[in-house]
Design a protein around this motif. Structure first.
Motif: not given
Length: 147
Positions: A89-118
């Motif tokens: 997906i394309e979003r200006n704010v990465t975390y908002e894209g993640i949260l939107e996807t979690a809600q849209a997909e009905g996810c009940d857990l998010i698993v992610m790294g503490s930091h990435g390539r930023k």
């Protein structure tokens, strides 16, 4: 307990480790993995043909990176026999894209790294993981680097 686990990926080693942990959890719970790669929109608006060329090159590189990161997560899931679906997906704010996807997909857990390539940008602007932790409406499991 968990049915759909969202795994945001960015192609980093820590993102891969988070995917492995999420796939192991999904196998134990009979859950599905939803992978998401968030592309930042093209950062430059210019005039003329050079802008169009730059945009195309940027998007081609970003989509190639997204495809590679999602393919990696898909392979991890396939090796464990875990159902997988992924999207870019394309979003200006990465975390908002993640949260939107979690809600849209009905996810009940998010698993992610503490930091990435930023890198330094994460230190200056605040990490994506921190913002997901702050704003998520579902549990978030943050994977730290092994030392």
């Amino acid at each position: 307990m968990f049915k759909k686990i969202l795994v945001p990926v960015d192609g980093s080693a820590l993102s891969h480790a988070a995917g492995e942990l999420a796939a192991d959890l999904a196998r134990q719970h009979g859950a599905q993995i939803i992978g998401v790669y968030v592309i930042d929109p093209f950062p430059y608006i210019g005039i003329g043909e050079a802008s169009a060329v730059g945009l195309q090159a940027y998007l081609a590189e970003a989509k190639a990176a997204a495809d590679q990161a999602l393919s990696d997560l898909k392979a991890v899931c396939e090796a464990r026999g875990v159902p997988f679906a992924g999207d870019t997906i394309e979003r200006n704010v990465t975390y908002e894209g993640i949260l939107e996807t979690a809600q849209a997909e009905g996810c009940d857990l998010i698993v992610m790294g503490s930091h990435g390539r930023k890198g330094m940008q994460a230190l200056i602007l605040g990490s994506v993981a921190q913002k997901v932790l702050t704003h998520a409406k579902v549990p978030v499991l943050v994977v730290k680097p092994r030392t």
